[in-house]
Write a protein that holds these residues in place. Structure first.
Motif, short mmCIF file in Angstrom:
data_model
loop_
_atom_site.label_atom_id
_atom_site.label_comp_id
_atom_site.label_asym_id
_atom_site.label_seq_id
_atom_site.Cartn_x
_atom_site.Cartn_y
_atom_site.Cartn_z
N GLY A 185 38.51 76.56 56.38
CA GLY A 185 40.02 76.72 56.85
C GLY A 185 40.32 75.81 58.19
N LYS A 186 39.53 74.89 58.69
CA LYS A 186 39.75 73.16 59.38
C LYS A 186 41.24 72.73 59.33
CE LYS A 186 36.77 74.95 62.32
NZ LYS A 186 36.73 75.85 63.91
N LYS A 187 42.05 72.69 60.49
CA LYS A 187 43.20 72.05 60.06
C LYS A 187 43.07 70.95 61.14
CE LYS A 187 46.72 76.28 59.53
NZ LYS A 187 47.33 76.61 60.55
N ILE A 188 43.33 69.65 60.03
CA ILE A 188 43.30 68.30 60.43
C ILE A 188 44.71 67.04 59.98
CG2 ILE A 188 41.87 65.97 60.33
CD1 ILE A 188 40.19 68.82 59.87
N ALA A 189 44.65 67.02 61.53
CA ALA A 189 46.17 65.93 61.12
C ALA A 189 45.55 64.21 61.04
CB ALA A 189 46.60 65.76 62.94
N ASN A 242 53.96 61.26 67.62
CA ASN A 242 53.03 62.04 66.99
C ASN A 242 51.72 62.67 66.81
OD1 ASN A 242 55.15 62.07 64.07
ND2 ASN A 242 54.43 60.38 63.66
N LEU A 243 50.81 61.87 67.58
CA LEU A 243 49.49 62.33 68.03
C LEU A 243 49.45 63.47 69.17
CD1 LEU A 243 46.93 61.75 69.32
CD2 LEU A 243 47.58 59.88 70.40
N ASP A 244 50.74 63.26 70.54
CA ASP A 244 51.34 64.50 70.96
C ASP A 244 51.60 65.59 70.59
OD1 ASP A 244 50.57 63.07 73.50
OD2 ASP A 244 52.27 61.90 73.93
N SER A 245 52.00 65.51 69.36
CA SER A 245 52.44 66.68 68.46
C SER A 245 51.36 67.30 67.94
CB SER A 245 54.09 65.60 67.69
OG SER A 245 53.98 67.18 66.97
N ALA A 246 50.43 66.73 67.41
CA ALA A 246 49.37 67.75 66.92
C ALA A 246 48.55 68.24 67.96
CB ALA A 246 48.55 65.62 66.48
N ILE A 247 48.63 67.62 68.85
CA ILE A 247 47.81 67.87 69.95
C ILE A 247 48.13 69.45 70.72
CG2 ILE A 247 47.63 67.47 72.05
CD1 ILE A 247 46.97 64.64 71.83
N ASN A 248 49.78 69.39 70.35
CA ASN A 248 50.10 70.55 71.71
C ASN A 248 50.26 71.78 70.01
OD1 ASN A 248 50.68 68.98 73.28
ND2 ASN A 248 52.34 68.45 72.81
N GLN A 249 50.04 71.04 69.01
CA GLN A 249 50.50 71.99 67.88
C GLN A 249 48.74 72.48 67.81
OE1 GLN A 249 52.60 71.31 64.01
NE2 GLN A 249 52.87 69.71 65.18
N GLY A 250 47.65 72.06 68.42
CA GLY A 250 46.02 72.99 68.48
C GLY A 250 45.50 72.75 66.63
N PHE A 251 45.75 71.15 66.41
CA PHE A 251 44.77 70.81 65.13
C PHE A 251 43.72 71.46 65.73
CE2 PHE A 251 48.93 70.10 63.20
CZ PHE A 251 48.39 69.98 62.35
N ASP A 252 42.66 71.46 64.75
CA ASP A 252 41.41 71.28 64.85
C ASP A 252 40.76 70.16 65.36
OD1 ASP A 252 40.94 74.28 65.09
OD2 ASP A 252 41.30 73.88 62.37
N ALA A 253 41.56 69.01 64.23
CA ALA A 253 40.74 67.27 64.39
C ALA A 253 41.56 66.69 64.17
CB ALA A 253 39.15 67.53 63.28
N ILE A 254 41.91 65.55 64.64
CA ILE A 254 42.40 64.22 64.38
C ILE A 254 42.20 63.24 64.06
CG2 ILE A 254 44.74 62.84 65.47
CD1 ILE A 254 44.84 65.22 67.50
N LEU A 255 42.88 62.12 63.22
CA LEU A 255 41.59 60.93 62.53
C LEU A 255 43.53 60.81 62.82
CD1 LEU A 255 41.35 62.51 58.83
CD2 LEU A 255 39.89 62.21 61.12
N THR A 256 43.14 58.40 63.53
CA THR A 256 44.00 57.89 62.90
C THR A 256 44.09 56.63 62.52
OG1 THR A 256 43.18 57.17 65.32
CG2 THR A 256 44.31 59.15 65.68
N ASP A 257 45.00 56.88 62.29
CA ASP A 257 44.46 55.42 61.34
C ASP A 257 46.22 53.87 61.90
OD1 ASP A 257 44.85 53.30 59.06
OD2 ASP A 257 46.78 54.25 57.82
N HIS A 258 45.16 52.58 62.12
CA HIS A 258 45.16 52.04 62.86
C HIS A 258 45.97 52.60 64.26
CE1 HIS A 258 44.90 49.81 58.66
NE2 HIS A 258 44.72 49.06 59.57
N GLY A 259 47.40 52.11 65.00
CA GLY A 259 47.93 51.71 66.15
C GLY A 259 46.93 50.31 66.30
N GLU A 260 47.59 50.64 68.14
CA GLU A 260 47.00 49.57 69.54
C GLU A 260 46.69 50.42 70.77
OE1 GLU A 260 50.60 47.49 70.94
OE2 GLU A 260 50.53 46.84 68.95
#
Length: 388
Positions: free
Chosen positions: A72-76, A120-138
């Motif tokens: 049931g973990k939520k992944i961003a 979007n990264l800040d939003s995912a943190i604030n929404q309390g996702f259980d884990a975060i994946l990032t694709d590309h970016g600097e």
């Protein structure tokens, strides 16, 4: 006096016993008595299961309990861009593996806008996702947000960005190797001489790594001259097609362009369409990355795109999710994970009309797909728990 009488009485009793039984019989009685005492003092048989087995059973139960918590973990998934079939299949891989672990994935598309990606990264943190994946970016843009996520104990796994934050796992393709094998094949097919077009764009970690191999290639093959170089990450396929059309106009005679090296499959598709439309079948295209659409173009003998080096985009997504779940499970993870590429050329593929996709490509190209990187034995049990 009482004591003396008792003593005398005992002494007379001993004499009577000795006379009646004899000394040897008394010694036998004493020996028997000592044997009984010894038996009574010994430890009873221990029928308790060995402590090690009990420990294993308790450990297994605790482990199953820990794994059940991972369901049931939520992944961003925070993406810089999600254009093209490669990105679509990469997303499929992320969602597929997360679903098998009982997780849910929400994709945050940033439309190649770094500012939006940071938001979007800040939003995912604030929404309390259980884990975060990032694709590309600097890295410079992403690291402040990633550090904040880590401080909040949110596991982060990055793909194709040179992020340097303690506790974060960075997954990347072996970009230099992909560039090396495609450029080496180009050189061999061209006989080490000719005129080439490079399609590449700066500002992306994987592109910069591929450029290192390209510079080494130029030094190794000085008779392969670069006559044009271009590339744009915004609408890359259409831009590559239009700019290739302009180059073909600039060099209209057959033989003036030997080959095109495209550092991204979107570039390769655009260039191939321009070359095919112009009827310049003498020009060959060598690319990087692979999707179902790409594979069908390479398989078609009427197109100029003849080979590509790639990692299965679905596998990239799967591997990234596995490392995120390792972190959620409390495992110690690698800081850097490099995915080895596979080289796919037209000669390896069946002739049309049979069509090949990335799912069954492993039947024709050894090493494609089904990567076990990031897989840990307990994940098999997690998949069983998630399936219930």
């Amino acid at each position: 006096m009482i004591v003396n009488r008792n003593y005398i009485f005992v002494e007379k009793q001993e004499e009577t016993i000795l006379k009646k039984w004899g000394k040897s019989s008394i010694l036998l009685l004493i020996a028997a008595f000592m044997l009984v005492v010894s038996a009574c003092g010994s430890k009873p048989a221990d029928n308790t299961p060995p402590a090690s087995n009990a420990g294993k059973e308790n450990s297994a139960g605790a482990e199953n309990s820990d794994l059940a918590k991972l369901k049931g973990k939520k992944i961003a998934l925070i993406m810089q861009f999600n254009q093209g079939t490669f990105s679509a299949q990469y997303i499929d891989g992320v969602k597929e593996q997360a679903a098998k672990f009982g997780g849910e994935v929400q994709v945050f598309a940033s439309e190649n806008d770094l500012g939006k990606m940071v938001a979007n990264l800040d939003s995912a943190i604030n929404q309390g996702f259980d884990a975060i994946l990032t694709d590309h970016g600097e890295a410079a843009a992403l690291e402040p947000g990633i550090k904040r996520a880590v401080e909040k104990n949110i596991p982060v796994v990055a793909f194709d960005a040179d992020v340097n934050v303690p506790g974060v796992t960075v997954v990347s393709q072996d970009d230099q190797k992909m560039a090396e094998v495609t450029l080496e094949q180009l050189a061999q097919d061209a006989g080490g001489q000719g005129s080439i077009v490079k399609i590449w764009v700066a500002g992306f970690a994987p592109m910069e790594r591929r450029q290192i191999a390209y510079k080494a290639f130029q030094e190794k093959y000085p008779d392969l001259k670069e006559i044009s170089a271009f590339g744009n990450a915004n609408n890359p396929q259409l831009d590559a097609q239009q700019q290739m059309e302009a180059v073909l106009t600039q060099y209209p005679k057959k033989g003036e362009i030997t080959a095109v090296w495209a550092a991204w499959d979107e570039f390769a598709k655009g260039a191939s369409r321009a070359i095919q439309a112009a009827g310049r079948d003498e020009i060959k295209v060598y690319g990087i990355d692979m999707s179902d659409e790409d594979l069908q173009i390479i398989q078609d003998p009427a197109t100029p795109w003849v080979a590509s080096a790639a990692v299965d985009p679905k596998d990239i997504g799967r591997v990234q999710v596995r490392y995120a779940y390792q972190k959620l499970h409390g495992d110690t993870t690698d800081d850097k994970v490099v995915l080895p590429p596979t080289y796919v050329k037209r000669e390896d593929l069946p002739k049309q009309p049979e069509k090949v996709n990335t799912t069954d490509l492993h039947k024709f190209v050894e090493g494609w797909g089904a990567s076990k990187q990031g897989w840990v034995d307990w994940m098999e049990e997690l998949e069983k728990i998630a399936a219930k």
